[in-house]
Design a protein around this motif. Structure first.
Motif, PDB file in Angstrom:
ATOM      1  N   PRO B  59      50.061  42.335  42.049  1.00 24.31           N
ATOM      2  CA  PRO B  59      49.311  41.324  41.307  1.00 24.31           C
ATOM      3  C   PRO B  59      47.973  41.041  41.990  1.00 24.31           C
ATOM      4  O   PRO B  59      47.915  40.945  43.220  1.00 24.31           O
ATOM      5  N   PRO B  60      46.893  40.962  41.211  1.00 23.13           N
ATOM      6  CA  PRO B  60      45.589  40.671  41.809  1.00 23.13           C
ATOM      7  C   PRO B  60      45.495  39.185  42.135  1.00 23.13           C
ATOM      8  O   PRO B  60      46.118  38.371  41.464  1.00 23.13           O
ATOM      9  N   PRO B  61      44.712  38.826  43.169  1.00 21.79           N
ATOM     10  CA  PRO B  61      44.505  37.393  43.410  1.00 21.79           C
ATOM     11  C   PRO B  61      43.684  36.793  42.266  1.00 21.79           C
ATOM     12  O   PRO B  61      42.712  37.395  41.811  1.00 21.79           O
ATOM     13  N   ARG B  62      44.118  35.648  41.793  1.00 18.80           N
ATOM     14  CA  ARG B  62      43.434  35.011  40.680  1.00 18.80           C
ATOM     15  C   ARG B  62      42.083  34.489  41.143  1.00 18.80           C
ATOM     16  O   ARG B  62      41.947  33.998  42.268  1.00 18.80           O
ATOM     17  N   GLY B  63      41.087  34.625  40.266  1.00 19.41           N
ATOM     18  CA  GLY B  63      39.748  34.170  40.610  1.00 19.41           C
ATOM     19  C   GLY B  63      39.700  32.665  40.851  1.00 19.41           C
ATOM     20  O   GLY B  63      40.448  31.911  40.249  1.00 19.41           O
ATOM     21  N   ARG B 208      42.058  36.523  35.789  1.00 24.25           N
ATOM     22  CA  ARG B 208      43.275  37.262  36.123  1.00 24.25           C
ATOM     23  C   ARG B 208      42.992  38.493  36.975  1.00 24.25           C
ATOM     24  O   ARG B 208      43.713  38.792  37.906  1.00 24.25           O
ATOM     25  N   GLY B 209      41.917  39.211  36.624  1.00 27.95           N
ATOM     26  CA  GLY B 209      41.662  40.470  37.321  1.00 27.95           C
ATOM     27  C   GLY B 209      42.604  41.534  36.807  1.00 27.95           C
ATOM     28  O   GLY B 209      43.296  41.340  35.802  1.00 27.95           O
ATOM     29  N   SER B 210      42.616  42.663  37.483  1.00 22.44           N
ATOM     30  CA  SER B 210      43.520  43.720  37.035  1.00 22.44           C
ATOM     31  C   SER B 210      44.429  44.113  38.184  1.00 22.44           C
ATOM     32  O   SER B 210      44.027  44.112  39.344  1.00 22.44           O
ATOM     33  N   GLY B 211      45.627  44.464  37.830  1.00 23.21           N
ATOM     34  CA  GLY B 211      46.651  44.737  38.835  1.00 23.21           C
ATOM     35  C   GLY B 211      46.433  46.066  39.532  1.00 23.21           C
ATOM     36  O   GLY B 211      45.913  47.009  38.945  1.00 23.21           O
ATOM     37  N   GLY B 212      46.811  46.112  40.770  1.00 24.66           N
ATOM     38  CA  GLY B 212      46.825  47.383  41.482  1.00 24.66           C
ATOM     39  C   GLY B 212      48.200  47.983  41.352  1.00 24.66           C
ATOM     40  O   GLY B 212      49.090  47.408  40.730  1.00 24.66           O
ATOM     41  N   ASN B 229      51.304  56.111  47.797  1.00 21.95           N
ATOM     42  CA  ASN B 229      49.950  55.967  47.291  1.00 21.95           C
ATOM     43  C   ASN B 229      49.741  54.513  46.919  1.00 21.95           C
ATOM     44  O   ASN B 229      50.661  53.864  46.445  1.00 21.95           O
ATOM     45  N   ARG B 230      48.545  54.025  47.148  1.00 23.50           N
ATOM     46  CA  ARG B 230      48.318  52.620  46.848  1.00 23.50           C
ATOM     47  C   ARG B 230      46.958  52.483  46.191  1.00 23.50           C
ATOM     48  O   ARG B 230      45.972  53.040  46.661  1.00 23.50           O
ATOM     49  N   GLN B 231      46.934  51.779  45.097  1.00 25.20           N
ATOM     50  CA  GLN B 231      45.685  51.569  44.406  1.00 25.20           C
ATOM     51  C   GLN B 231      45.476  50.066  44.310  1.00 25.20           C
ATOM     52  O   GLN B 231      46.248  49.377  43.648  1.00 25.20           O
ATOM     53  N   GLU B 232      44.449  49.606  45.017  1.00 26.43           N
ATOM     54  CA  GLU B 232      44.236  48.158  45.020  1.00 26.43           C
ATOM     55  C   GLU B 232      43.727  47.718  43.657  1.00 26.43           C
ATOM     56  O   GLU B 232      42.966  48.430  43.003  1.00 26.43           O
ATOM     57  N   GLY B 233      44.151  46.553  43.257  1.00 26.20           N
ATOM     58  CA  GLY B 233      43.704  46.028  41.972  1.00 26.20           C
ATOM     59  C   GLY B 233      42.337  45.378  42.108  1.00 26.20           C
ATOM     60  O   GLY B 233      41.709  45.378  43.169  1.00 26.20           O
ATOM     61  N   GLN B 234      41.876  44.847  41.009  1.00 22.86           N
ATOM     62  CA  GLN B 234      40.588  44.172  40.974  1.00 22.86           C
ATOM     63  C   GLN B 234      40.876  42.674  40.955  1.00 22.86           C
ATOM     64  O   GLN B 234      41.539  42.186  40.055  1.00 22.86           O
TER      65      GLN B 234
END
Lengths: 385, 646
Positions: B59-63, B208-212, B229-234
């Motif tokens: 889950p991305p950190p909420r703005g 909300r951003g986007s999930g990694g 593999n890890r893809q960080e969210g936005q």
């Protein structure tokens, strides 16, 4: 020539001489095959000799010693005590029926205090010896008479019924198939096999409703369509096929099998060890092991055909066919060609009993090889020995 | 041995046949191996990967949501929770016994934990308690050796620094409900929160951003072996509001527990500097879940703390509507600024008598005087001459009767009645008497406090259709971009007319006889103009009028008048507009005007402390410049003070 006609009256040849004439190439091939097994068990243990590889090595070492001892004993000793051995194992089978305890979901083991024995495994060798002894005593004409075939048929049917009741379908199947091969090699007329085949086709539906247990029926049904039961009985076959297929041509590398190391593959150290080999070493690995087996089988045939005594020929062919059945049933099973039956991969799967049976059998095979030039009369039962 | 050689020959032949059979069967095996491992291999590779690889969403950190000066109004806080991994704990019960010496666990909690232990796999952490404080965390950490399988886990939860003061603007976040699932897998994450009200809801996608995602290898039991593999969210975008948190705080304090609203906005840019609806609720408690008792008390409170009354409360504008009526009349030409009307305390229409709020009457008044004194009789007459349609049309130009499109959910329309509306809604034609009532902002007319603020801003900025907004920049689901069209279109009002009306509003506060003279801002440069409004919520009967109208203090709270005030400041060069509504507050001049004074004074004090950034440009550019040129209409530049207070 060790047992030249002239030596017949002096059958006592020194152990040292016999050892010299041991089929050492065969022994080396056995060790190579077992070596592949050790490597796979090392991998199955997650890169550890414990708990499987080291124990298997000890077993193989001890078994190899026993095999050589058997190989250098006089073959006439085996001829002489063949029936006695057979009846002893038969008694054990009955004892299992009465006193055996249930292990691995089936009533197979009998305890001798310190160690447990699976009499059904011993029967594979005992039956080979018994049948060889019987057919050794019969002329071509005898073999042609139907009445002559009744005692050996009983010798097969009685243990087969006892074992299938345990229930152990795999062993029964091997016992019956190996016996058929021996009947065939002994010269029983072709039409009799055809007749038996027809009777079998008629008898199969009967067996389905009387002898086969539910779990056995389930295995056969699952085999017909494994995808219907992905988490139950079909799981083994599906996961095994995935492991094999994903191994591809050259495999994922030693100890890199994802299916086996992440435990998707069940029983990877025993019945499904071939799958693990094929996953980690691919088609190339599988064919390498198969080639070793084919070499061993070929030598088995050569030994059988070159024996100058009928007992030896029949023992050799019996051991050879039993060995083949282990190989074929196991590999065909893990590739989803036949139902899942609990038959280990010979010399490779972890387990003491099958190793015992096999090395016992190979001991006899090598014994036949050493005594290949010894002729034994039809009526000679080795009693003078 | 002739006979044996015969047997031997037969044996050899049969053995060869057996060998052939074996060879045939073995080649079947080889064929099968080739099929599985070469021909079908790719399919099985895929299946093997599907077996072992799991995708986990991160889950991305909420703005954050910050005020105009960067103060974090909504932030993410570390939420320390204690979890237990049954597999490592061994004896779960014993470990829980020990743990409850530090964190007391109720019977209910233990039952829940036991239930989860049974249901989940042994290596899955089970939450024992959330929102631990520092001392609890420290004591658990110190005792780790005696608490096998007990871990402190850090999650993020939303926290609102001044929750009670900002709840109606920010809204709150809460767990996703079944209906809100859109197919975005993020929403299906356990513990994921989305905006349910306010800015949190309107800008949920941006915040909300986007999930990694994390690709992990799992074994047959689902245990994670390693991360492949890890893809960080936005992370979610930060949203900057136009609210000045210091002002918001001041306003909330000023309103206390009154059922009231205040809206402060920039008359040029539409930036809402403060929007308070009182009483409020604590949005932090919505995050963790409210107890039944708390919920009941919130929804049964007659002051409706859950409703944002600033945008969803609808009130008759009362006398604050009179400037609009005056402008409609001036534009129609039925009065001039000098038109005088005599107020005797009441006026008659047919059999009905319409009363002025001042019993003895105001005597002779001109337009500015009528606004200054808020004379009802004057506006009865003006309304009669103007007619409801012209009044309604003018009101709509000022933003009444329709949504203004503020970026908050739940904005109400208000109501600007007309003949057509009444026929449709009630099925009866419009009566002239109702026009008179509408002339003093009562009857069917409804407006929200936000609409009143916008109406005042449009009066103050020289007649531009400024629209309110809550964010410094335009927020879209994909990003943040600056506003380009800040100034509204000119409303096409005559500068002279506006000047007269504003003069009247100036006098309301700054003339010694104005209705809100006691609420004058002492500092000259901050002086405000405005208009009071007192709205009856009950009908005054003839009998009561004869025996004497009851004072508000003598009435039960729910029957007291609403107190309203709209104002702008500074008088000379208006920059801020305010609307104040105090439900059942009594009189507009006695209750609402002092609040407006304090708020506008504080607004200007704060504005002087901080050099304006956002609307620097707006002030540098003459308001009318290009618009004059293109439209050529009679508009007033708000840069020049059109009215001067007395």
């Amino acid at each position: 020539m060790l047992f030249h006609d002239g030596l017949l009256s002096h059958p006592k040849v020194s152990i040292g001489q016999k050892l010299l004439h041991l089929h050492w190439l065969f022994v080396v091939l056995l060790a190579l095959t077992a070596g592949i097994g050790f490597a796979m068990l090392y991998s199955a243990g997650g890169g550890n000799f414990e708990p499987w590889a080291s124990r298997q090595m000890v077993r193989f070492g001890v078994g190899l010693l026993g095999m050589v001892i058997i190989a250098v004993t006089d073959i006439r000793l085996w001829l002489r005590y063949a029936y006695a051995f057979y009846f002893m194992v038969l008694v054990l089978l009955v004892a299992v029926e009465i006193a055996g305890f249930v292990g691995m979901g089936a009533q197979r083991w009998i305890s001798f205090g310190l160690f447990n024995v699976q009499p059904s495994e011993l029967m594979k060798v005992a039956l080979v010896l018994g049948l060889a002894r019987y057919f050794h005593g019969g002329s071509i004409e005898d073999v042609g008479r139907p009445m002559f075939l009744i005692p050996p048929l009983l010798m097969v049917v009685i243990p087969a019924i006892l074992i299938v009741r345990q229930p152990d379908l795999g062993t029964t199947l091997m016992l019956v198939l190996a016996s058929i091969a021996m009947f065939f090699a002994a010269g029983v007329r072709m039409w009799k096999f055809i007749l038996a085949g027809i009777l079998g086709l008629i008898g199969a539906p009967v067996a389905w409703f009387t002898i086969l247990r539910d779990y056995q029926k389930q295995r056969i049904l699952t085999f017909m369509d494994p995808e219907t039961d992905t988490l139950g009985a079909g799981y083994h076959i599906i996961q095994s096929k995935i492991a094999l297929g994903s191994g591809g041509m050259f495999g994922k590398g030693f100890m890199q099998g994802t299916q086996s190391h992440l435990n998707f593959l069940p029983e990877k150290q025993t019945d499904f060890i071939f799958t693990m080999l094929a996953e980690e070493f691919g088609l190339v690995g599988g064919l390498t092991l198969l080639s070793l087996y084919i070499l061993l089988l070929t030598y088995g045939f050569v030994i059988a055909a070159s024996s100058r005594n009928h007992f030896g020929r029949l023992v050799a062919i019996g051991v050879n066919v039993t060995f083949f059945l282990y190989i074929f049933i196991n590999i065909a099973m893990v590739m989803g060609l036949i139902p899942v039956v609990g038959v280990p991969l010979p010399l490779v799967s972890y387990g003491g009993t099958a190793m015992l049976t096999l090395l016992f059998g190979f001991g006899l095979l090598l014994c036949v090889h050493i005594h290949r030039d010894l002729t034994i009369g039809r009526r000679d039962s080795g009693d003078e020995f | 041995m002739h006979r044996d050689s015969e047997r031997h020959k037969l044996f050899t032949r049969r053995a060869l046949m057996l060998g052939g059979g074996q060879a045939a069967l073995l080649s079947v095996l080889v064929g099968r191996m080739y099929y599985l491992q070469v021909i079908e291999s790719q399919r099985y590779v895929t299946l093997a990967d599907e077996n072992r690889i799991n995708f986990r969403l991160l889950p991305p950190p909420r703005g954050r949501i910050v005020d105009r000066n960067g103060f974090a109004m909504a932030d993410n806080q570390q939420n320390y929770r204690v979890v237990i991994i049954p597999e490592q704990a061994g004896d779960v019960e014993r470990t829980l016994d020990l743990l409850s010496l530090i964190v007391p666990l109720s019977g209910g909690e233990r039952r829940r934990i036991r239930r989860e232990v049974k249901r989940k796999r042994a290596f899955v952490p089970i939450t024992v308690r959330e929102n631990l404080d520092w001392s609890e965390v420290a004591r658990i950490e110190v005792n780790t050796p005696d608490l096998p399988g007990v871990l402190i886990d850090v999650g993020q939860s939303r926290s609102y620094a001044n929750g009670l003061e900002t709840a109606h603007v920010l809204g709150y976040v809460a767990a996703v409900s079944e209906k809100e699932l859109t197919g975005d897998p993020l929403l299906e994450l356990p513990g994921f929160r989305i905006g349910k009200a306010g800015v949190e809801k309107v800008y949920d996608l941006a915040l909300r951003g986007s999930g990694g995602s994390s690709q992990v290898e799992v074994n047959a039991l689902g245990r994670v072996i390693r991360e492949l593999n890890r893809q960080e969210g936005q992370a979610g975008n930060e949203v900057r509001l136009t609210i000045d948190m210091q002002l918001q705080h001041f306003v909330a304090e000023r309103l206390g527990n009154d059922s009231a609203t205040v809206v402060v906005m920039d008359v040029h840019t539409g930036e809402v500097l403060s929007l308070v609806s009182s009483p409020s609720f604590d949005p932090n408690s919505f995050n963790t879940g409210l107890s039944q008792v708390e919920w009941e008390s919130l929804i049964s409170n007659p002051k409706a703390p859950l409703t944002n009354k600033a945008i969803a409360g609808q009130y008759a504008p009362g006398s604050t509507f009179k400037p609009v009526v005056a402008l409609a009349a001036l534009e129609k030409g039925v009065i001039s600024p000098d038109t005088t009307i005599h107020c005797s305390g009441s006026t008659k229409l047919g059999n009905s008598e319409f009363h002025c709020w001042k019993k003895g009457g105001h005597g002779l008044l001109d337009l500015t005087g009528a606004i200054e004194h808020s004379c009802d009789v004057y506006f009865y007459e003006v309304a009669r001459r103007t007619g409801i349609e012209r009044m309604a049309a003018m009101a709509r130009r000022f933003g009444l009767g329709e949504k203004l499109g503020l970026d908050l959910p739940g904005e109400k329309n208000g109501l600007m009645p007309s003949n057509k509306w009444k026929l449709g809604a009630i099925g009866v034609p419009w009566q002239l008497g109702e026009t008179l009532i509408a002339g003093i902002g009562q009857g069917y007319i409804l407006s929200t406090p936000l609409q009143l603020a916008v109406m005042t801003a449009r009066l103050a900025n020289g007649g531009y259709a400024v629209t309110p907004r809550l964010t410094m920049d335009r927020v879209t689901p994909t990003g943040i971009e600056p506003y380009t069209d800040e100034e509204g279109a000119p409303l096409g009002l005559s500068p002279e007319h506006l000047a007269v009306v504003r003069k009247g509003m100036d006098n309301v506060v700054n003339s010694p006889t104005g209705t809100a003279r006691r609420s004058r801002i002492p500092e000259d440069r901050w002086q405000m103009a405005g208009k009071t409004g007192t709205v009856q919520v009950r009908r005054i009967s003839k009998a009561e009028r004869e025996t004497g109208v009851l004072k508000n203090d003598d009435l039960p709270w729910i029957e007291r008048d609403h107190a309203l005030f709209v104002g702008f400041a500074p008088v000379q060069n208006p920059r801020f507009a305010v609307s104040v509504v105090v439900e059942h507050g009594g009189g507009g001049s006695s209750t609402a005007a002092p609040i407006a004074r304090d708020v506008l004074r504080e607004t200007q004090r704060l504005a002087e402390l901080r050099p304006p950034r956002g609307h620097q440009d707006v002030q540098a550019v003459p308001q009318s410049g290009s618009k004059d040129g293109s439209k050529g209409g009679p508009v007033v530049g708000s840069g020049k003070p059109p009215v001067r207070g007395t």
